[in-house]
Motif scaffolding. Structure first.
Motif, PDB file in Angstrom:
ATOM      1  N   VAL A 198       0.842  -1.204   0.000  1.00 50.08           N
ATOM      2  CA  VAL A 198       0.000   0.000   0.000  1.00 50.08           C
ATOM      3  C   VAL A 198       0.870   1.244   0.000  1.00 50.08           C
ATOM      4  O   VAL A 198       0.618   2.194  -0.762  1.00 50.08           O
ATOM      5  N   GLU A 199       1.907   1.260   0.833  1.00 52.95           N
ATOM      6  CA  GLU A 199       2.780   2.435   0.928  1.00 52.95           C
ATOM      7  C   GLU A 199       3.486   2.708  -0.403  1.00 52.95           C
ATOM      8  O   GLU A 199       3.635   3.854  -0.811  1.00 52.95           O
ATOM      9  N   GLU A 200       3.934   1.646  -1.064  1.00 59.11           N
ATOM     10  CA  GLU A 200       4.607   1.828  -2.353  1.00 59.11           C
ATOM     11  C   GLU A 200       3.630   2.303  -3.421  1.00 59.11           C
ATOM     12  O   GLU A 200       3.958   3.162  -4.238  1.00 59.11           O
ATOM     13  N   LEU A 201       2.409   1.775  -3.410  1.00 61.29           N
ATOM     14  CA  LEU A 201       1.405   2.213  -4.387  1.00 61.29           C
ATOM     15  C   LEU A 201       1.019   3.666  -4.170  1.00 61.29           C
ATOM     16  O   LEU A 201       0.686   4.378  -5.119  1.00 61.29           O
ATOM     17  N   MET A 202       1.082   4.114  -2.927  1.00 61.38           N
ATOM     18  CA  MET A 202       0.750   5.519  -2.638  1.00 61.38           C
ATOM     19  C   MET A 202       1.786   6.484  -3.201  1.00 61.38           C
ATOM     20  O   MET A 202       1.547   7.689  -3.240  1.00 61.38           O
ATOM     21  N   GLN A 203       2.926   5.986  -3.663  1.00 65.30           N
ATOM     22  CA  GLN A 203       3.931   6.841  -4.303  1.00 65.30           C
ATOM     23  C   GLN A 203       3.524   7.222  -5.722  1.00 65.30           C
ATOM     24  O   GLN A 203       4.095   8.133  -6.304  1.00 65.30           O
ATOM     25  N   LEU A 204       2.541   6.519  -6.278  1.00 61.79           N
ATOM     26  CA  LEU A 204       2.052   6.855  -7.614  1.00 61.79           C
ATOM     27  C   LEU A 204       1.262   8.154  -7.559  1.00 61.79           C
ATOM     28  O   LEU A 204       0.589   8.422  -6.565  1.00 61.79           O
ATOM     29  N   PRO A 205       1.309   8.966  -8.619  1.00 64.61           N
ATOM     30  CA  PRO A 205       0.550  10.212  -8.633  1.00 64.61           C
ATOM     31  C   PRO A 205      -0.944   9.935  -8.510  1.00 64.61           C
ATOM     32  O   PRO A 205      -1.471   9.006  -9.115  1.00 64.61           O
ATOM     33  N   GLN A 206      -1.634  10.739  -7.713  1.00 68.12           N
ATOM     34  CA  GLN A 206      -3.079  10.710  -7.523  1.00 68.12           C
ATOM     35  C   GLN A 206      -3.564   9.411  -6.882  1.00 68.12           C
ATOM     36  O   GLN A 206      -4.725   9.049  -7.010  1.00 68.12           O
ATOM     37  N   VAL A 207      -2.691   8.687  -6.212  1.00 73.95           N
ATOM     38  CA  VAL A 207      -3.090   7.466  -5.521  1.00 73.95           C
ATOM     39  C   VAL A 207      -2.903   7.676  -4.030  1.00 73.95           C
ATOM     40  O   VAL A 207      -1.797   7.899  -3.556  1.00 73.95           O
ATOM     41  N   GLY A 208      -4.028   7.587  -3.306  1.00 70.71           N
ATOM     42  CA  GLY A 208      -3.987   7.689  -1.855  1.00 70.71           C
ATOM     43  C   GLY A 208      -4.163   6.312  -1.246  1.00 70.71           C
ATOM     44  O   GLY A 208      -4.109   5.284  -1.931  1.00 70.71           O
ATOM     45  N   ALA A 209      -4.417   6.302   0.044  1.00 69.33           N
ATOM     46  CA  ALA A 209      -4.546   5.032   0.759  1.00 69.33           C
ATOM     47  C   ALA A 209      -5.731   4.214   0.254  1.00 69.33           C
ATOM     48  O   ALA A 209      -5.633   2.987   0.127  1.00 69.33           O
ATOM     49  N   VAL A 210      -6.845   4.858  -0.046  1.00 71.04           N
ATOM     50  CA  VAL A 210      -8.051   4.140  -0.483  1.00 71.04           C
ATOM     51  C   VAL A 210      -7.823   3.469  -1.834  1.00 71.04           C
ATOM     52  O   VAL A 210      -8.109   2.270  -2.012  1.00 71.04           O
ATOM     53  N   ILE A 211      -7.297   4.204  -2.795  1.00 71.17           N
ATOM     54  CA  ILE A 211      -7.060   3.638  -4.133  1.00 71.17           C
ATOM     55  C   ILE A 211      -5.985   2.551  -4.057  1.00 71.17           C
ATOM     56  O   ILE A 211      -6.097   1.505  -4.701  1.00 71.17           O
ATOM     57  N   ALA A 212      -4.958   2.772  -3.253  1.00 67.16           N
ATOM     58  CA  ALA A 212      -3.904   1.760  -3.111  1.00 67.16           C
ATOM     59  C   ALA A 212      -4.491   0.462  -2.551  1.00 67.16           C
ATOM     60  O   ALA A 212      -4.162  -0.637  -3.023  1.00 67.16           O
ATOM     61  N   ARG A 249      -7.587  -0.538  -2.859  1.00 65.33           N
ATOM     62  CA  ARG A 249      -8.422  -1.133  -3.915  1.00 65.33           C
ATOM     63  C   ARG A 249      -7.573  -1.867  -4.952  1.00 65.33           C
ATOM     64  O   ARG A 249      -7.979  -2.904  -5.468  1.00 65.33           O
ATOM     65  N   ILE A 250      -6.393  -1.325  -5.260  1.00 63.68           N
ATOM     66  CA  ILE A 250      -5.492  -2.001  -6.202  1.00 63.68           C
ATOM     67  C   ILE A 250      -5.059  -3.349  -5.625  1.00 63.68           C
ATOM     68  O   ILE A 250      -5.056  -4.364  -6.327  1.00 63.68           O
ATOM     69  N   LEU A 251      -4.702  -3.364  -4.330  1.00 61.56           N
ATOM     70  CA  LEU A 251      -4.308  -4.616  -3.687  1.00 61.56           C
ATOM     71  C   LEU A 251      -5.449  -5.638  -3.701  1.00 61.56           C
ATOM     72  O   LEU A 251      -5.244  -6.813  -3.999  1.00 61.56           O
TER      73      LEU A 251
END
Length: 163
Positions: A107-121, A123-125
């Protein structure tokens, strides 16, 4: 000889002529001042353009030297006393976008993507756990909350690798 105008008429005509002459002087003075201000404005504009070019060259040289691509997504300063549309802005956080393998990222690594917060990260997982690893980057648009605009911002930083 009889006078053509009365004393009051002569004073009125004299007053009108004085007003016309004063108006002409004011117009001439303002045009000179506008020309001076225009020159100052052009000089300031040229200096600003030079500074912007120097800054762009510095950024380009830094990007060419650095092999990892890093962009600042949000301002670095915290805005504590700034008001925006009548409401105070509490804090702006600094985030750096980096290239992320979405098939192995937390989740923390996905949050490094632009416009990705904890919720979207999260959801990706969840999507990755339900459907398996992503086969293409475009598959991210199947995750709720990721549309074309958000995907376009993320795409340069998304890497698809098998785990």
């Amino acid at each position: 000889m009889t006078d053509l105008f009365t004393k009051q008429e002569r004073l009125f005509i004299l007053f009108l002529l004085a007003g016309i002459i004063m108006g002409g002087i004011v117009k001439w003075y303002r045009s000179r001042q506008a020309a001076k201000l225009d020159l100052v404005y052009r000089q300031q504009l040229a200096e600003t353009e030079r500074q912007l070019r120097r800054g762009a060259q510095t950024i380009d040289s830094l990007l060419q030297r650095d092999s990892t691509l890093m962009l600042t997504a949000l301002p670095t300063e915290t805005a504590s006393n700034v008001k925006l549309a009548g409401r105070s802005v509490t804090q702006a956080k600094r985030r750096v976008a980096t290239v992320v393998n979405v098939n192995s990222a937390s989740v923390e690594e996905l949050m490094q993507l632009p416009q990705v917060g904890a919720v979207i990260a999260q959801r990706i997982l969840e999507y990755r756990q339900l459907h398996g690893p992503f086969k293409t980057a475009e598959e991210l648009m199947k995750v709720k909350g990721i549309g074309q605009k958000k995907f376009a911002a993320m795409k340069p930083f998304v890497r698809i690798e098998k785990e």
